[in-house]
Each structure stands twice: as C-alpha cells, then as structure tokens.
Design a protein around this motif. Sequence first.
Motif, PDB file in Angstrom:
ATOM      1  N   UNK A 156      12.909  -7.376 -19.661  1.00  0.00           N
ATOM      2  CA  UNK A 156      13.312  -8.272 -18.577  1.00  0.00           C
ATOM      3  C   UNK A 156      12.197  -9.250 -18.233  1.00  0.00           C
ATOM      4  N   UNK A 157      10.952  -8.750 -18.232  1.00  0.00           N
ATOM      5  CA  UNK A 157       9.807  -9.623 -17.942  1.00  0.00           C
ATOM      6  C   UNK A 157       9.749 -10.769 -18.951  1.00  0.00           C
ATOM      7  N   UNK A 161      10.386 -14.514 -17.944  1.00  0.00           N
ATOM      8  CA  UNK A 161       9.041 -15.076 -17.915  1.00  0.00           C
ATOM      9  C   UNK A 161       8.355 -14.807 -16.575  1.00  0.00           C
ATOM     10  N   UNK A 162       8.272 -13.520 -16.241  1.00  0.00           N
ATOM     11  CA  UNK A 162       7.689 -13.120 -14.961  1.00  0.00           C
ATOM     12  C   UNK A 162       6.622 -12.061 -15.157  1.00  0.00           C
ATOM     13  N   UNK A 163       5.826 -11.882 -14.127  1.00  0.00           N
ATOM     14  CA  UNK A 163       4.866 -10.784 -14.082  1.00  0.00           C
ATOM     15  C   UNK A 163       5.496  -9.628 -13.310  1.00  0.00           C
ATOM     16  N   UNK A 164       5.515  -8.457 -13.936  1.00  0.00           N
ATOM     17  CA  UNK A 164       6.069  -7.265 -13.300  1.00  0.00           C
ATOM     18  C   UNK A 164       4.949  -6.307 -12.917  1.00  0.00           C
ATOM     19  N   UNK A 165       5.041  -5.769 -11.712  1.00  0.00           N
ATOM     20  CA  UNK A 165       4.094  -4.768 -11.229  1.00  0.00           C
ATOM     21  C   UNK A 165       4.839  -3.439 -11.183  1.00  0.00           C
ATOM     22  N   UNK A 166       4.314  -2.460 -11.896  1.00  0.00           N
ATOM     23  CA  UNK A 166       4.972  -1.146 -11.962  1.00  0.00           C
ATOM     24  C   UNK A 166       4.085  -0.118 -11.277  1.00  0.00           C
ATOM     25  N   UNK A 215       4.632 -13.869 -19.556  1.00  0.00           N
ATOM     26  CA  UNK A 215       4.970 -12.653 -18.809  1.00  0.00           C
ATOM     27  C   UNK A 215       3.814 -11.661 -18.907  1.00  0.00           C
ATOM     28  N   UNK A 216       3.745 -10.764 -17.954  1.00  0.00           N
ATOM     29  CA  UNK A 216       2.689  -9.737 -17.951  1.00  0.00           C
ATOM     30  C   UNK A 216       3.198  -8.465 -17.279  1.00  0.00           C
ATOM     31  N   UNK A 217       2.566  -7.350 -17.656  1.00  0.00           N
ATOM     32  CA  UNK A 217       2.856  -6.055 -17.038  1.00  0.00           C
ATOM     33  C   UNK A 217       1.579  -5.556 -16.380  1.00  0.00           C
ATOM     34  N   UNK A 218       1.677  -5.199 -15.104  1.00  0.00           N
ATOM     35  CA  UNK A 218       0.543  -4.635 -14.371  1.00  0.00           C
ATOM     36  C   UNK A 218       0.937  -3.249 -13.891  1.00  0.00           C
ATOM     37  N   UNK A 219       0.126  -2.239 -14.235  1.00  0.00           N
ATOM     38  CA  UNK A 219       0.383  -0.856 -13.831  1.00  0.00           C
ATOM     39  C   UNK A 219      -0.525  -0.503 -12.664  1.00  0.00           C
ATOM     40  N   UNK A 220       0.067  -0.010 -11.580  1.00  0.00           N
ATOM     41  CA  UNK A 220      -0.700   0.360 -10.386  1.00  0.00           C
ATOM     42  C   UNK A 220      -0.467   1.830 -10.065  1.00  0.00           C
ATOM     43  N   UNK A 221      -1.536   2.623 -10.042  1.00  0.00           N
ATOM     44  CA  UNK A 221      -1.425   4.013  -9.602  1.00  0.00           C
ATOM     45  C   UNK A 221      -1.264   4.026  -8.088  1.00  0.00           C
ATOM     46  N   UNK A 222      -0.381   4.858  -7.572  1.00  0.00           N
ATOM     47  CA  UNK A 222      -0.068   4.871  -6.149  1.00  0.00           C
ATOM     48  C   UNK A 222      -1.290   5.138  -5.278  1.00  0.00           C
TER      49      UNK A 222
END
Length: 319
Positions: A156-157, A161-166, A215-222
């Motif tokens: 989807x990203x 053409x979006x940056x997704x934060x997971x 597009x980019x994927x950013x992973x964030x630990x809670x």
Amino acid sequence: MKRIGVLTSGGDSPGMNPAIRAVVRKAIFHNIEVYGIYGGYTGLINGNIKKLELGSVGDIIHRGGTMLHSARCPEFKNPEVRQKGIENLKAHGIEGLVVIGGDGSYRGAKALTEQGFPCVGIPGTIDNDIPGTDVTIGFDTALNTVIEAIDKIRDTATSHERTFIIEVMGRDAGDIALWAGLAGGAETILIPEENYDMNEIAERLRKGQERGKKHSIIIVAEGVCSGTEFAKQLKEATNLDTRVSVLGHIQRGGSPTAADRVLASRLGARAVELLIEGKGGRAVGIENNRLVDYDIIEALSKEHKLDLQLYKLSQELSI
C-alpha cells in the motif's frame, strides 16, 4: 518426585501450548503425574488445579495462546499469598512446579523457590527479553507475524507513495522492532535501547526522495513512543504525509512456527528433567543451539542485552 505442576503466567505467547504438552508428556513418560494450574498465579492461590492426562494435551501443539489460560497477579508479591499457593500445591501432593512465562513469571518462581518450593522457569514471551537464553518461546512467531504485516503494508505504501509508521510491541526491549525492521527492509527503526535523532531520520528520508524513492517504512517499538506521536513529530520535521498502523495484540496470537514448537518441546522436556534430578530454582534456555540451565535468581539479576550490531547493520542497509 511423583507429582509436578505446570502453569503459564503473564502475557501469552505462541509456543506456550507446545511447552505445556512437552512438560506433560515428558513427565508421564517417566511415570510422574502432572497437574495443570489454570489462570496463572491467580489460579494457584485460588486452588484451580486439575490433573492432566496424555489426552489433555492432544491437538494443542499447533495452537497459539495457552490452554491453561493466564492472568496478571500483583498480589502474588505478598509472601502470605504465595504461602497459600504453596499450601494448595502440597494439598495435591505436588512437589515441583514448572512456570512458563516472562520476567514477572520468573519473579514469582524465584519467590516460591526462596520460600522452599522448587520451581523451574521456561522463557515464554514474544519480547525475547529474558537473560540467559538466545531466544524465548513465541519470539519467532511474533516476528513472522510482524514481517507479514510489513510486507502487506509496503504494498500500500508503494501504491500510494506514502511513508508508513508501524508501531510494534516492545515496552522495554526492541528485539521485535529490530529484527522485523531488518528482515522487512524498514528505512528507520526506533528501539527503547537507543535514542533517535529526528534530524538524521529526516535527512535519510530526504536523500531517499532525491534518488526517486517515494515511500518508506518506519518501525517504532511501543516503548519509544506511540506511532501516532512519532507521526506528529515527523510531520513537524518534514511535512511528510504519513499513515500509522498499530499491530497490537495480533503479534501475540497465531499458530506457533516450527521453530517455536521445537524450542518449546526441548525446553519443556528439559524442565522436567531438572525436577527429576532434584534441581529446583533453575531456568532453562538455549545458547548456540545447546540447552542450558541456570540459577533463576541469578538470571533475574542480569540485564537483557539487545544485539546492537544488528541495529548498526540495519542503519547501514537502509541508506
């Protein structure tokens, strides 16, 4: 030893059922009766204890969660409450206890051991944050769940053409975020063990855009912050249009992977062997693919250490 008990405590993790199965069948193989304590330490103090047979653990090796159920039990910190649990165990003739769970579960097992009741801990937590073992039961399954989600979100990203934060689980440990981020090709990974520099992240995204990356994927630990909070920070720094996905408890569920089933079976069987050998107050683990056991009290005095070489690698590969 003629009778042992087994319980699961704290947050559930895929692989707990295979571990229970291994404890029960290994014990029965050695002519030892096994009793399940339902509902964790809460079930222990309430006397919710039932005998388990071979058939009790049939067809559970592929199931996530725990057939013995689990619960938080803050009152178990009270020595008098723990003594009630010990009395319930003794009333059933139980001479040793296998505890499957994470850090809090180990603390309960440690306390019971100090009060004279032999316990053996099995590391069952998706966070992979138990010292003395290379990997915990449930981590591999949770990791694969996150990677599958990353792969789908990236589709989807790319399309939009979006940056997704997971946002992924990991309050105090960044193992899930780091391993999933590295395996999923994330451009940025935020973990509790390391501070992040928003200017550096913004610069990395800018360089990517300059070479045509849309597009980019950013992973964030809670444990770092919420995905929504980080999205606001990123918006202020870059004015990027982002979307946030919070994976939540989906990471805890699902059928355990083959790796988790095998690990759980090995650790469950070893825990029973230790009780047969008269060794209480121990915890089992795996190091360099070899089973190990160590003093559970000593284990809790150590700190889980993330492999920062992996973190460095993830940064080098995300240029």
